[in-house]
Design a protein around this motif. Structure first.
Motif, PDB file in Angstrom:
ATOM      1  N   SER A 617       0.737  -1.121  -0.002  1.00 54.28           N
ATOM      2  CA  SER A 617      -0.016  -0.089   0.028  1.00 54.28           C
ATOM      3  C   SER A 617       0.952   1.218   0.084  1.00 54.28           C
ATOM      4  CB  SER A 617      -1.043   0.030   1.265  1.00 54.28           C
ATOM      5  OG  SER A 617      -2.014   1.123   1.207  1.00 54.28           O
ATOM      6  N   SER A 618       1.095   1.684  -1.216  1.00 55.33           N
ATOM      7  CA  SER A 618       2.088   2.759  -1.377  1.00 55.33           C
ATOM      8  C   SER A 618       1.332   4.126  -0.608  1.00 55.33           C
ATOM      9  CB  SER A 618       2.385   3.209  -2.876  1.00 55.33           C
ATOM     10  OG  SER A 618       2.985   1.896  -3.134  1.00 55.33           O
ATOM     11  N   ARG A 619       2.424   5.319  -0.368  1.00 58.87           N
ATOM     12  CA  ARG A 619       2.040   6.619  -0.083  1.00 58.87           C
ATOM     13  C   ARG A 619       2.643   7.645  -1.149  1.00 58.87           C
ATOM     14  NH1 ARG A 619      -0.979   3.688   1.882  1.00 58.87           N
ATOM     15  NH2 ARG A 619      -1.956   3.578   4.053  1.00 58.87           N
ATOM     16  N   PHE A 620       2.136   8.668  -1.005  1.00 60.88           N
ATOM     17  CA  PHE A 620       2.674   9.525  -1.653  1.00 60.88           C
ATOM     18  C   PHE A 620       2.623  10.968  -1.167  1.00 60.88           C
ATOM     19  CE2 PHE A 620       0.884   6.509  -4.700  1.00 60.88           C
ATOM     20  CZ  PHE A 620       2.074   6.158  -5.399  1.00 60.88           C
ATOM     21  N   VAL A 621       3.775  11.809  -1.433  1.00 58.64           N
ATOM     22  CA  VAL A 621       3.628  13.216  -0.971  1.00 58.64           C
ATOM     23  C   VAL A 621       3.551  13.970  -2.209  1.00 58.64           C
ATOM     24  CG1 VAL A 621       4.701  12.993   0.910  1.00 58.64           C
ATOM     25  CG2 VAL A 621       6.239  13.312  -1.120  1.00 58.64           C
ATOM     26  N   LEU A 633      -2.607  16.128   0.803  1.00 57.45           N
ATOM     27  CA  LEU A 633      -3.489  15.645  -0.287  1.00 57.45           C
ATOM     28  C   LEU A 633      -4.989  16.238  -0.686  1.00 57.45           C
ATOM     29  CD1 LEU A 633      -4.374  12.861  -2.031  1.00 57.45           C
ATOM     30  CD2 LEU A 633      -5.568  12.267  -0.008  1.00 57.45           C
ATOM     31  N   GLY A 634      -5.528  16.940   0.272  1.00 57.43           N
ATOM     32  CA  GLY A 634      -6.536  17.630   0.142  1.00 57.43           C
ATOM     33  C   GLY A 634      -6.607  18.889  -0.438  1.00 57.43           C
ATOM     34  N   LEU A 635      -5.341  19.508  -0.530  1.00 57.22           N
ATOM     35  CA  LEU A 635      -5.131  20.893  -1.204  1.00 57.22           C
ATOM     36  C   LEU A 635      -4.480  20.837  -2.442  1.00 57.22           C
ATOM     37  CD1 LEU A 635      -4.068  22.482   2.412  1.00 57.22           C
ATOM     38  CD2 LEU A 635      -6.365  22.668   1.334  1.00 57.22           C
ATOM     39  N   LYS A 636      -4.000  19.514  -2.955  1.00 63.15           N
ATOM     40  CA  LYS A 636      -2.892  19.683  -4.019  1.00 63.15           C
ATOM     41  C   LYS A 636      -3.369  19.990  -5.191  1.00 63.15           C
ATOM     42  CE  LYS A 636      -3.515  14.802  -5.498  1.00 63.15           C
ATOM     43  NZ  LYS A 636      -4.018  14.840  -6.807  1.00 63.15           N
ATOM     44  N   GLU A 640       0.366  22.879  -8.994  1.00 64.17           N
ATOM     45  CA  GLU A 640       1.097  21.916 -10.052  1.00 64.17           C
ATOM     46  C   GLU A 640       1.805  21.347  -8.970  1.00 64.17           C
ATOM     47  OE1 GLU A 640       2.953  22.324 -14.335  1.00 64.17           O
ATOM     48  OE2 GLU A 640       2.648  24.218 -13.241  1.00 64.17           O
ATOM     49  N   THR A 641       1.598  20.027  -9.165  1.00 65.68           N
ATOM     50  CA  THR A 641       2.505  19.079  -8.204  1.00 65.68           C
ATOM     51  C   THR A 641       2.946  17.725  -8.867  1.00 65.68           C
ATOM     52  OG1 THR A 641       0.642  17.899  -7.407  1.00 65.68           O
ATOM     53  CG2 THR A 641       1.221  19.659  -6.150  1.00 65.68           C
ATOM     54  N   ASP A 642       4.102  17.112  -8.280  1.00 57.61           N
ATOM     55  CA  ASP A 642       4.522  15.863  -8.775  1.00 57.61           C
ATOM     56  C   ASP A 642       4.291  14.959  -7.498  1.00 57.61           C
ATOM     57  OD1 ASP A 642       5.479  16.561 -11.525  1.00 57.61           O
ATOM     58  OD2 ASP A 642       6.923  17.736 -10.064  1.00 57.61           O
ATOM     59  N   ALA A 643       3.624  13.649  -7.901  1.00 55.81           N
ATOM     60  CA  ALA A 643       3.488  12.688  -6.564  1.00 55.81           C
ATOM     61  C   ALA A 643       4.857  12.015  -6.405  1.00 55.81           C
ATOM     62  CB  ALA A 643       2.385  11.706  -6.986  1.00 55.81           C
ATOM     63  N   LEU A 644       5.257  11.747  -5.180  1.00 55.99           N
ATOM     64  CA  LEU A 644       6.408  10.958  -5.248  1.00 55.99           C
ATOM     65  C   LEU A 644       6.122  10.013  -3.900  1.00 55.99           C
ATOM     66  CD1 LEU A 644       8.889  14.101  -4.403  1.00 55.99           C
ATOM     67  CD2 LEU A 644       8.598  12.829  -6.648  1.00 55.99           C
ATOM     68  N   HIS A 645       6.637   8.871  -4.282  1.00 57.76           N
ATOM     69  CA  HIS A 645       6.795   7.774  -3.352  1.00 57.76           C
ATOM     70  C   HIS A 645       7.312   7.936  -1.982  1.00 57.76           C
ATOM     71  CE1 HIS A 645       5.549   4.882  -6.483  1.00 57.76           C
ATOM     72  NE2 HIS A 645       4.807   4.432  -5.562  1.00 57.76           N
ATOM     73  N   VAL A 646       6.766   7.603  -0.896  1.00 57.10           N
ATOM     74  CA  VAL A 646       7.220   8.124   0.558  1.00 57.10           C
ATOM     75  C   VAL A 646       7.248   6.647   1.082  1.00 57.10           C
ATOM     76  CG1 VAL A 646       5.298   8.724   1.215  1.00 57.10           C
ATOM     77  CG2 VAL A 646       7.405   9.519   2.363  1.00 57.10           C
ATOM     78  N   PHE A 673       6.041  22.326   4.588  1.00 57.88           N
ATOM     79  CA  PHE A 673       4.770  21.502   4.408  1.00 57.88           C
ATOM     80  C   PHE A 673       3.432  22.618   4.320  1.00 57.88           C
ATOM     81  CE2 PHE A 673       7.578  18.693   6.469  1.00 57.88           C
ATOM     82  CZ  PHE A 673       7.849  17.791   5.603  1.00 57.88           C
ATOM     83  N   ILE A 674       2.491  22.123   3.315  1.00 60.58           N
ATOM     84  CA  ILE A 674       1.318  22.948   3.311  1.00 60.58           C
ATOM     85  C   ILE A 674       0.373  22.044   3.898  1.00 60.58           C
ATOM     86  CG2 ILE A 674      -0.321  24.140   1.945  1.00 60.58           C
ATOM     87  CD1 ILE A 674       2.033  24.362  -0.053  1.00 60.58           C
ATOM     88  N   LEU A 675      -0.077  22.323   5.270  1.00 67.92           N
ATOM     89  CA  LEU A 675      -0.838  21.263   5.867  1.00 67.92           C
ATOM     90  C   LEU A 675      -2.466  21.616   5.826  1.00 67.92           C
ATOM     91  CD1 LEU A 675       1.108  21.493   9.165  1.00 67.92           C
ATOM     92  CD2 LEU A 675       1.389  19.873   7.379  1.00 67.92           C
ATOM     93  N   GLU A 676      -3.201  20.422   5.983  1.00 66.11           N
ATOM     94  CA  GLU A 676      -4.567  20.731   6.229  1.00 66.11           C
ATOM     95  C   GLU A 676      -4.973  20.309   7.628  1.00 66.11           C
ATOM     96  OE1 GLU A 676      -7.183  18.002   3.802  1.00 66.11           O
ATOM     97  OE2 GLU A 676      -5.314  17.211   3.112  1.00 66.11           O
ATOM     98  N   ASP A 677      -5.828  20.967   8.338  1.00 62.69           N
ATOM     99  CA  ASP A 677      -6.186  20.767   9.681  1.00 62.69           C
ATOM    100  C   ASP A 677      -4.974  20.371  10.650  1.00 62.69           C
ATOM    101  OD1 ASP A 677      -8.694  21.214   9.011  1.00 62.69           O
ATOM    102  OD2 ASP A 677      -9.018  18.855   8.724  1.00 62.69           O
ATOM    103  N   GLY A 678      -3.997  20.934  10.377  1.00 54.78           N
ATOM    104  CA  GLY A 678      -2.499  20.817  11.058  1.00 54.78           C
ATOM    105  C   GLY A 678      -1.931  19.390  10.746  1.00 54.78           C
ATOM    106  N   LYS A 679      -2.589  18.747   9.502  1.00 55.48           N
ATOM    107  CA  LYS A 679      -1.772  17.549   9.272  1.00 55.48           C
ATOM    108  C   LYS A 679      -1.223  17.395   8.088  1.00 55.48           C
ATOM    109  CE  LYS A 679      -4.951  15.019  12.395  1.00 55.48           C
ATOM    110  NZ  LYS A 679      -6.427  14.140  12.196  1.00 55.48           N
TER     111      LYS A 679
END
Length: 914
Positions: A617-621, A633-636, A640-646, A673-679
């Motif tokens: 189950s991969s995760r992306f930033v 995720l919610g603000l992306k 203009e972004t690139d998804a990177l495996h983390v 980091f640009i956070l949403e709800d502090g996360k």
RNA sequence: GCCCUGAUGGUGGAACUGGUAGACACGCAAGACUUAAAAUCUUGUUCGCCGAAAGGCGAGUGCGGGUUCAACUCCCGCUUGGGGCACCA
């Protein structure tokens, strides 16, 4: 006393190794059970949580069977020859033997952590000489055998030579060359070389020229199952067809027995289906068409002789031998241009494009019944290697023929009336034929036999069965494999009897000259005219399950008494990826060894269970392009972004540990980091587990944190073994909590030992025996996830009853042993029970404790549950009806009205129909 | 295109021969203990509606039909995820 799993697990793993607790004796007096895992190829990548899934399942079953009194063979070894180690050697210069050894060591360490019950005294690698000695020996047995079609089995080829000298090959048509005929007189007149060449065409392991899958990048040929979509399975390099001298296994002779055997073994339907499709048996007929104005006859294969009056043209494969003879001068140029075009296309292009191409030859065939002139075409959609390499085209009934006819404007004959619309072909067998002379009014299905009989009577056709499966290419132009024990003397392959023929040590692994393997660079090798090819990866794995029965035997591959005792693998566990490779080859080898009377069974695996794949189950930033800023995720979408495996290990659920991320790699040290709800929330996707996707989870880390027992049970708890699923570590806490709760049945932090010696109460026995029943059933049917649940229920019920009776606890531990052996053994000893729990007797279910005098029954009105009633188990239908009539609640629901009938299913429920 | 296989709460999954759908676990919520945290324990947790509560009513196993006293389960037709095969005549 606390549940200190680290000390407990280390202690017992060491003790079990020291006393040889897993060593299996060949004790013929005990019933046997053979549990086998597909042995691993020791790659350098190490284990991730997906690998041990099958091993844990088989270990549980093996331990369970042992407790049940079986003598259980549960071995492990390594499939150590193969391409990756050699590729790695080519790149780094490290000898494959060295890297393989290192890989095996780290592999073993990881396995040992999990606490498997493998009998390591039986371990071997397919690359060790005293093992491949017998791989070579079996190869020679195949080399020295032929398939007797009358008897339907392999026999020594010496008997065939006797037959040839007495009656020629009258009774034994040549599988390598169906038209070969000779008499005893011919045979007597042949030279030694000619005889050898003929015999070669009968051998089960033979050498011949043939079209092979040549992979230039790997510098070797590949078997059909190692080629996927025109690319090599390993590495994904292009593969081309090439004519080369190669060794083959005549597996096609076993096609029918491989099909028939499927009915006698427990494989999943999907697995049987894959093998059946691979073998690809089809029933039809070979028919001859005369070529107009020539004495040549053209033989086609068809499964639909009933459509003979719908034939509008014939198509030959471009490589067909008649192409050279039948083409009139005025078509010569066009035909050779087309043949050149076809040859220029790689297998890959052909598969990718699938264009409709073809060329009229200018020649015509004569329809056997109507006498009509039928044009002969060539096209690449007809394959030279299947059937006769020629077809009769019936566009109204066959989709490909239809498209071809449309593309080249060939008129289409309709023989099925309204069932053919002119829009598309209709491949039905259930229509009534029309426009078909003597077949008019016959249903197609029934016409098939009629036409074949007509052809046979006319002497221009016969019934024919075809298979898609080809003989298996058995040689590789590689170094890291078993050498063929073959010496070439005057062009004749001559077996070497001094086995093993050891693989010489080399420093360079590059290919030899003219498509030969690296062994062609070894002077001492070529000086003796030894075969320079080596055997493919599947050679060693085709019989390894036999060697575990008798791994150190220097005089035979396996003593017959031992193979008679251990017999078939009762339970074989592995992935589906070997459906048409290993699983087909090992079935063939087993059949051949059976035919030659070296073993007493002809199917190697009684029951096969395929464990599912554990996906990652991969995760992306999401990095804002051109910056070192990462947006949640919610603000992306605003950037203009690139998804990177983390790395999944620094993400909790989908919430990123931003500190750990900064520490993960130097380039992220200054990440913002640009956070949403502090996360910071990550994106996720299910993919194959692989290091490059940073989604692997190492079992060692989990074992270290929770212990092997928790890890084992959690892998099982995740879901059915056969099911593929993404890995998720969330939830392992629950299983760990259960083991601690179990521990607390024995020990209290302040009070210490809790167990008591009194007799168990009926209530306690009921709980215990309910669990025995459930866990035994679940284990037996491989439902390990529900068995783990049953343990959890048992523990909380005992806890609720405040039951600490030694008698009940000790039996609970035995139940637990296959799943969590370390903690079970430890507590067993704490209780002061004698011996090792590994050899305890499985608790016997006493149904008496499960019997109740009455039961709460759900009462339904028209299937809708309304209430529950306590009902005596021996109640009769009349009793129930009386109860219904007198029960206030039910009567209230019925509103005083009478019911139609009462359905009473004893033990289940009661339904009142109104 | 053909064949196989699956679809059930927020999540993983259970329900074996049609018979109380959601076991067990995760997560979440509330509470107990604690200076606090961890650990542990208790209670609740399919959805909607009514009710202070106990409880009640209705809907519900991808979608649409059907068989049955009774359907996650059987039948017919779709949608969709995964796997395999793919010019095999």
């Amino acid at each position: 006393m606390e549940y200190n799993f680290r000390d407990i697990e280390k202690k017992w793993q060491r003790t079990w190794t020291e006393i040889g607790a897993y060593r299996v004796s060949n004790d013929f007096s005990k019933p046997k059970y053979y549990v086998l895992d597909m042995f691993p190829y020791p790659s350098g990548a190490g284990l991730h949580v997906g690998h041990p899934l099958g091993y844990i399942a088989s270990d549980i079953y093996a331990r369970y069977k042992r407790l049940k009194g079986f003598n259980v063979l549960h071995p492990m070894g390594y499939d150590a020859f193969g391409l990756p180690a050699e590729q790695y050697a080519l790149e780094t210069g490290q000898h494959p033997a060295v890297t393989t050894e290192a890989n095996i060591r780290s592999f073993r360490e990881q396995l040992d952590n999990i606490g498997f019950s493998f009998d390591w005294s039986r371990e071997f690698r397919t690359s060790q000489p005293d093992y491949y000695k017998w791989t070579q020996w079996i190869f020679l047995e195949l080399f020295n055998s032929y398939f007797d079609r009358k008897a339907g089995k392999a026999r020594p080829i010496a008997g065939l030579e006797v037959a040839f000298s007495m009656e020629g090959n009258e009774g034994a048509p040549c599988p390598g060359n169906e038209s070969l005929r000779f008499t005893s007189a011919d045979w007597a007149g042949y030279s030694a070389r000619e005889r050898a060449d003929i015999l070669m065409q009968y051998r089960l392991a033979y050498c011949g020229y043939g079209e092979v899958n040549w992979c230039e990048a790997l510098g070797t040929v590949l078997a059909n199952d190692e080629v996927i979509n025109g690319l090599s399975e390993r590495g994904g390099y292009p593969v081309v067809k090439k004519k080369l001298r190669q060794w083959y296994l005549r597996i096609t002779e076993y096609a029918d027995r491989l099909l028939e055997g499927l009915e006698r073994i427990q494989f999943s339907e999907a697995m049987k289906e894959m093998q059946t499709n691979w073998i690809g048996k089809s029933f039809g007929a070979n028919l001859f068409f005369n070529v107009a104005g020539s004495t040549d006859r053209l033989e086609v294969y068809t499964t639909r002789p009933d459509t003979i009056f719908g034939v509008d043209f014939l198509v030959l494969a471009p490589e067909h031998e008649l192409v050279g003879r039948i083409v009139p001068a005025d078509h010569q140029a066009a035909v050779s241009a087309y043949v050149d075009y076809v040859n220029s296309r790689s297998e890959r292009e052909r598969m990718a494009e699938k264009k409709i191409t073809g060329c009229f030859t200018g020649a015509y065939a004569v329809h056997p019944f109507t006498g009509a002139r039928v044009p002969i075409w060539i096209s690449e959609y007809v394959l030279a290697g299947y059937g006769t390499g020629a077809i009769m085209a019936v566009p109204c009934g066959d989709e490909r023929d239809f498209r071809f006819a449309q593309h080249f404007n060939i008129p289409i004959t309709n023989i099925i009336g309204d069932a053919y619309t002119g829009e598309a072909a209709n491949p039905t067998k259930d229509e009534v034929l029309s426009n078909s002379d003597f077949l008019n009014g016959t249903v197609m299905r029934d016409a098939i036999g009629v036409v074949i009989e007509r052809f046979e009577a006319m002497g221009i056709g016969r019934r024919k069965v075809n298979y898609k499966m080809r003989d298996a290419a058995f040689s590789r132009q590689r170094y890291w494999g078993e050498p063929f024990p073959i010496q070439w003397i005057d062009g004749v392959a001559t077996p070497l009897h001094d086995l093993p023929l050891e693989l010489p040590f080399v420093e360079k692994y590059g290919p030899g000259p003219e498509g030969e393997g690296p062994l062609a660079n070894v002077p001492a090798w070529t000086a003796r005219h030894l075969e320079t090819n080596t055997m493919p990866g599947y050679a060693g794995s085709s019989w390894y399950f036999l060697r575990y029965m008798d791994p150190h035997n220097a005089a035979a591959f396996c003593d017959r008494r031992l193979s008679d005792y251990w017999n078939q693998v009762d339970l074989y566990i592995g992935g589906t990826e070997h459906a048409v490779g290993h699983l087909l080859y090992s079935r063939m080898w087993t059949k051949a060894l059976f035919d030659l009377e070296y073993i007493g069974f002809d199917e190697p695996f009684k029951r096969l269970v395929n464990q599912g794949m554990i996906q990652g189950s991969s995760r992306f930033v999401y990095r804002v392009r051109g910056t070192n800023r990462y947006v949640s995720l919610g603000l992306k979408d605003a950037y203009e972004t690139d998804a990177l495996h983390v790395d999944v290990n620094i993400v909790d659920g989908i919430e990123l540990d931003t500190g750990a991320f900064r520490r993960w790699r130097p380039e992220y040290a200054d990440a913002e980091f640009i956070l949403e709800d502090g996360k910071y929330l990550c994106g996720s996707e299910v993919e194959k587990m692989s290091k490059s996707k940073f989604n692997t989870v190492n079992p060692n880390a989990l074992v270290e944190r929770y212990g092997a027992d928790t890890y084992r049970m959690y892998e099982m708890f995740l879901g059915p073994v056969e099911q593929s699923k993404p890995w998720d570590t969330k939830g392992i806490e629950g299983v760990h909590r259960f083991l601690r709760k179990l521990w607390r049945l024995f020990y209290d932090e302040t009070k210490g030992a809790l167990w008591t010696s009194g007799a168990a109460t009926p209530e306690e026995l009921k709980v215990l025996h309910k669990a025995i029943k459930k866990i035994e059933e679940d284990t037996e049917r491989f439902s390990f996830n529900t068995a783990v649940s049953a343990f959890m229920i048992l523990t909380s019920e005992l806890s609720d009853l405040d039951c600490h009776k030694k008698d009940v606890l000790s039996q609970t531990l035995i139940l637990l042993t296959p799943y969590a052996p370390h903690v079970a053994e430890e507590l067993w000893h704490q209780l002061g029970m004698p011996g090792s729990i590994l050899d305890a007797a499985y608790p016997v279910l006493n149904p008496a404790y499960l019997v109740e005098s009455s039961k709460l029954y759900p009462i339904a009105i028209n299937g809708k549950t309304r209430t529950e009633l306590d009902i005596a188990l021996d109640a009769s239908q009349a009793d129930i009806e009386a109860l219904i009539r007198s029960n206030e609640v039910v009567q209230k629901w019925l509103d005083g009205k009478p019911y139609k009938k009462v359905v009473y299913v004893p033990g289940r429920m009661i339904n009142v129909v109104v």
